[in-house]
Scaffold this active site. Structure first.
Site, short mmCIF file in Angstrom:
data_model
loop_
_atom_site.label_atom_id
_atom_site.label_comp_id
_atom_site.label_asym_id
_atom_site.label_seq_id
_atom_site.Cartn_x
_atom_site.Cartn_y
_atom_site.Cartn_z
N THR A 107 -4.95 20.84 21.40
CA THR A 107 -5.70 22.04 21.74
C THR A 107 -7.11 21.63 22.22
OG1 THR A 107 -4.52 23.12 19.91
CG2 THR A 107 -6.23 24.47 20.79
N HIS A 127 -14.01 20.84 13.19
CA HIS A 127 -14.15 21.22 11.58
C HIS A 127 -13.50 20.28 10.73
CE1 HIS A 127 -10.62 22.62 13.95
NE2 HIS A 127 -9.96 22.73 12.68
N ASP A 129 -19.07 20.17 14.93
CA ASP A 129 -19.93 20.15 16.20
C ASP A 129 -20.62 21.26 16.62
OD1 ASP A 129 -17.17 21.27 16.30
OD2 ASP A 129 -17.06 20.79 18.79
N GLU A 147 -12.49 33.92 19.77
CA GLU A 147 -11.13 33.47 18.97
C GLU A 147 -11.11 34.17 17.64
OE1 GLU A 147 -9.31 29.94 20.92
OE2 GLU A 147 -11.14 29.36 20.37
N SER A 180 -10.18 32.06 15.34
CA SER A 180 -10.76 30.76 14.67
C SER A 180 -12.16 30.43 14.58
CB SER A 180 -9.95 29.62 15.34
OG SER A 180 -10.20 29.39 16.82
N LYS A 234 -17.56 27.51 22.99
CA LYS A 234 -17.82 28.38 22.10
C LYS A 234 -19.27 28.00 21.49
CE LYS A 234 -14.46 26.63 19.07
NZ LYS A 234 -13.33 26.04 19.58
C1 G16 Z 1 -10.27 24.38 18.86
C2 G16 Z 1 -10.04 25.19 20.19
C3 G16 Z 1 -9.98 26.46 19.79
C4 G16 Z 1 -8.69 26.98 18.87
C5 G16 Z 1 -9.00 25.98 17.52
C6 G16 Z 1 -7.75 25.91 16.67
O1 G16 Z 1 -11.45 24.64 18.35
O2 G16 Z 1 -11.23 24.91 20.94
O3 G16 Z 1 -9.75 27.07 20.98
O4 G16 Z 1 -9.00 28.28 18.77
O5 G16 Z 1 -9.13 24.61 17.98
O6 G16 Z 1 -6.74 25.58 17.47
P1 G16 Z 1 -5.42 25.12 16.76
O7 G16 Z 1 -5.12 26.59 15.92
O8 G16 Z 1 -4.36 24.69 17.67
O9 G16 Z 1 -5.61 24.52 15.57
P2 G16 Z 1 -12.32 23.30 17.66
O10 G16 Z 1 -13.46 24.19 17.16
O11 G16 Z 1 -11.33 22.49 16.67
O12 G16 Z 1 -12.58 22.45 18.90
#
Ligand code: G16
Length: 544
Positions: free
Chosen positions: A18, A114, A280, A364, A366, A377
Site C-alpha cells: 500500500t 505506524h 512518520d 482516509e 486510517s 497526508k
Molecule cells: C498507508 C497508506 C494509506 C492507507 C494505510 C493503511 O498509510 O498511505 O493510504 O490507508 O497505509 O493501509 P492498509 O489498510 O493497506 O494497511 P501509512 O500511514 O502506513 O503510510
C-alpha cells in the site's frame, strides 16, 4: 572515490505494498537487500542524471545506515544533488513539501509509518515522484519489475557523510546538502493557517491542548510549531523526543496505541484538545475533552468548515476519500455542490485528483487527512486545521462534532482489525467472500437486506488506469455497509480489516456507542465471512 559494481541476485519479495516496501529491520539488513531495492528504484527512473533527490526518514532504527547507503548509491548513479534532513530526519509530509518547494526530481522516504521500530521492529522505503506524492502503481510496478531482473548495483566507495551538520559537502561529483528538517514545513503551515488566532487561543489562559508525538518524527516539528511559533506552554507536546525504537511503543495514533493521550483526554481535569501523530508524521488522531473524533468525521468536518481557514477560504474544488472511509464526507460534498471521489486505499490514489485540481481535501479512515498543499497526508496540518476552526468557532470539539451530526446525520463507523492471521487463512476468508458475492444480493440477514455486493474496482478519472480487487463490499438497502480487505502495510502474517458503517439521520439517536449501533452489522459480518472460525480469534486485535 571509486564506484564499485556489486554483483547481486533478485529477492522475490520486493513488491511494494500500500505504501512502499515494508519489512522487518532484519530483512533490510540482509546483504544487498536494501541496495537491490534502491538500485531498482533508480533503474526504473529516466532522466535523473544531474537532478536533485530528497532523502529523509522518520528516525527509526537503521535510518542512518540506510541513508548512508542511499547517498553513496545516488552518487554512483549520477544524481547531481541530494537534500537530506539533518540527523537523517524528515517527516513524510515535510519530504513532500520539500520536493514541491524546490522542484526536485523526487524523493526517498525511509519509514514503516505506524509500525513499531527497533532492531526487531519494522523498516520501510518508498519513492515519491516530482509532484511530492507516493509513486503511482505504474511506477511501483516498474520498480518491482527491475528488482526481479537485477544482477548488480552501483555504490560509491566513500566515507560516511556527516548528517548532523547543516550545509553542503560532496560525494564524488554529487552535492549533499544537509537541511533543517522543520523550517520549510513550518513556513508552509504559517501560510495556510491563521497563526495569530491560534496563538490567541493557545495563550488565552484557559484553553489547554496536549499533543502526543509518540516519540516519533513529529517531536521536533511539534515543539517548534506549537510551543515556539504558537506560544503554547512548554509541556504541551508529550513524548516529543524522537527515538529509534519510539520508546518501545507502537507509533500509531489510535485509541489503543496512543493510550497515554487517551488517558489524559478522558481523565479528570482533561485538556480541551488532544492530538497524536504517527511514526512518520502523516497520520493524526483528534480528541476533544472526553471525546474521540473518527477520522471519517474529521474529514467531513474540515470540509464543512474549510471557509473559516485562510488557506481554504475560497472554497473546495472537491473532496476525495478512500473507499472504506465512511460516507460522512459525501454528505458535505453534496451540500457544497462539489464532487466526492471514492478511491482505493493508499494515498497514492489521490495524487492525480489533486494535480488536476479535482479535489482540495482528501482523507482516509486510517487516520490520514490532507489537502492539495502537498501530496501526502499530513498529521500536524490536520491538528492545525482543527485548532484554526476551534479558534474561530470558540466551541468545544464535542459541540462542533455534534452540531455537524445534527446538520448532516451521523455515520456510525468502526474498523475491526484481526492482526497476524496466517496468510493462507486470511486469503481463504477473502476468496470465500468473492465466491459468495454473486449469491448475496437480495439475501436477508435479520432485518437487513443485501442491496449489492462487489469487489471494488477503480478507474482513475485522470489517466484511466484501473485498479482491481480493492476490497469486498456488501451494501444493504438501508444504506449500511460492510467492507472486507487485507492490509497492504503489515510485515507479519496478514491483517484482515473489516469496516462497518451505518447512517443515522435522527439526532435523538446520535449518542450510542458505535459498537452498539453497529452490533447488528458486526454479527452479519461474522456470519457471512466466518471470521472467528477462520482466524481462530475470539475478537479483533484492534478496534478503531
Ligand atoms: C498507508 C497508506 C494509506 C492507507 C494505510 C493503511 O498509510 O498511505 O493510504 O490507508 O497505509 O493501509 P492498509 O489498510 O493497506 O494497511 P501509512 O500511514 O502506513 O503510510
Amino acid at each position: 572515490m571509486a564506484i564499485k559494481t556489486v554483483p547481486t541476485q533478485p529477492f522475490n519479495d520486493q513488491k511494494p505494498g500500500t505504501s512502499g516496501l515494508r519489512k522487518k529491520v532484519t530483512v533490510f539488513q540482509k546483504p544487498h537487500y536494501l541496495e537491490n531495492f534502491v538500485q531498482s528504484i533508480f533503474d526504473s527512473l529516466q532522466g535523473y542524471k544531474g537532478q536533485t533527490l530528497v532523502v529523509g526518514g522518520d528516525g527509526r532504527y537503521y535510518n542512518r545506515q540506510a541513508i548512508q547507503i542511499i547517498l553513496k548509491m545516488a552518487a554512483a548513479s549520477g544524481f547531481g544533488r541530494v537534500m537530506v534532513g539533518q540527523f537523517g530526519i524528515l517527516s513524510t509530509p515535510a519530504t513532500s513539501c520539500i520536493i514541491r518547494k524546490y522542484n526536485t526530481f523526487g524523493g526517498i522516504i525511509l519509514s514503516a509509518s505506524h509500525n513499531p521500530g527497533g532492531p526487531d521492529g519494522d523498516f520501510g522505503i518508498k519513492y515519491n515522484i516530482s509532484n511530492g506524492g507516493p509513486a503511482p502503481e505504474k511506477v511501483t510496478d516498474a520498480i518491482y519489475a527491475s528488482s526481479q531482473s537485477l544482477n548488480s548495483y552501483k555504490i560509491l566507495e566513500a566515507p560516511d557523510v556527516d548528517l548532523d551538520k547543516l550545509g553542503e559537502s560532496k560525494l564524488d561529483n554529487m552535492v549533499v546538502e544537509v537541511i533543517d528538517c522543520v523550517a520549510d514545513y513550518a513556513e508552509l503551515m504559517e501560510s495556510l493557517f491563521d497563526f495569530n488566532s491560534i496563538r490567541k487561543l493557545l495563550t488565552n489562559g484557559h484553553f489547554r491542548m496536549c499533543m502526543d508525538s509518540l516519540h516519533a518524527v513529529t517531536g521536533s516539528y511539534a515543539h517548534n510549531i506549537f510551543e515556539e511559533r504558537l506560544g503554547a506552554p512548554k509541556n504541551t507536546v508529550i513524548n516529543g523526543t524522537p527515538l529509534e525504537d519510539f520508546g518501545g511503543g507502537h507509533p500509531d495514533p489510535n485509541l489503543v496505541y496512543a493510550h497515554q493521550l487517551v488517558e489524559i483526554l478522558f481523565g479528570e481535569n482533561a485538556p480541551d484538545f488532544g492530538a497524536a501523530s504517527d511514526g512518520d508524521g502523516d497520520r493524526n488522531m483528534i480528541l476533544g475533552r472526553h471525546f474521540f473524533v473518527t477520522p471519517s468525521d474529521s474529514l467531513a468536518i474540515l470540509a464543512a468548515n474549510a471557509k473559516l481557514v485562510p488557506g481554504y477560504s475560497s472554497g473546495l474544488t472537491g473532496i476525495a476519500r478512500s473507499m472504506p472511509t465512511s460516507q460522512a464526507p459525501d454528505r458535505v460534498a453534496a451540500q457544497l455542490g462539489i464532487e466526492c471521489y471514492e478511491t482505493p486505499t493508499g494515498w497514492k490514489f489521490f495524487g492525480n485528483l489533486l494535480d488536476a485540481d479535482k479535489a482540495t481535501l482528501c482523507g482516509e479512515e486510517s487516520f490520514g487527512t490532507g489537502s492539495n498543499h502537498i501530496r501526502e497526508k499530513d498529521g500536524l496540518w490536520a491538528v492545525l486545521f482543527w485548532l484554526n476552526i476551534l479558534a474561530v468557532r470558540q466551541q468545544s470539539v464535542e459541540e462542533i462534532v455534534k452540531e455537524h451530526w445534527q446538520t448532516y446525520g451521523r455515520n456510525y463507523y468502526s474498523r475491526h482489525d484481526y492482526e497476524e492471521v496466517a496468510s493462507d487463512r486470511a486469503n481463504t476468508l477473502i476468496e470465500n467472500l468473492r465466491s459468495a458475492m454473486p449469491s448475496l444480493k437480495g439475501k436477508q440477514f435479520g432485518s437487513s437486506q443485501v442491496e449489492y455486493s462487489d469487489d471494488f474496482s477503480y478507474t482513475d478519472p485522470i489517466d484511466g488506469s484501473i485498479s482491481q480487487k480493492q476490497g469486498v463490499r456488501i451494501g444493504f438497502t438501508d444504506g449500511s455497509r460492510i467492507v472486507f480487505r487485507l492490509s497492504g502495510t503489515g510485515t507479519q502474517g496478514a491483517t484482515v480489516r473489516i469496516y462497518l458503517e451505518s447512517y443515522e439521520p435522527d439526532p435523538a439517536k446520535h449518542n450510542l456507542d458505535p459498537q452498539d449501533a453497529l452490533g447488528n452489522l458486526i454479527a452479519i459480518a461474522d456470519e457471512i465471512a466466518q471470521i472467528h472460525t477462520l482466524t481462530g480469534m475470539e475478537k479483533p486485535t484492534v478496534i478503531t
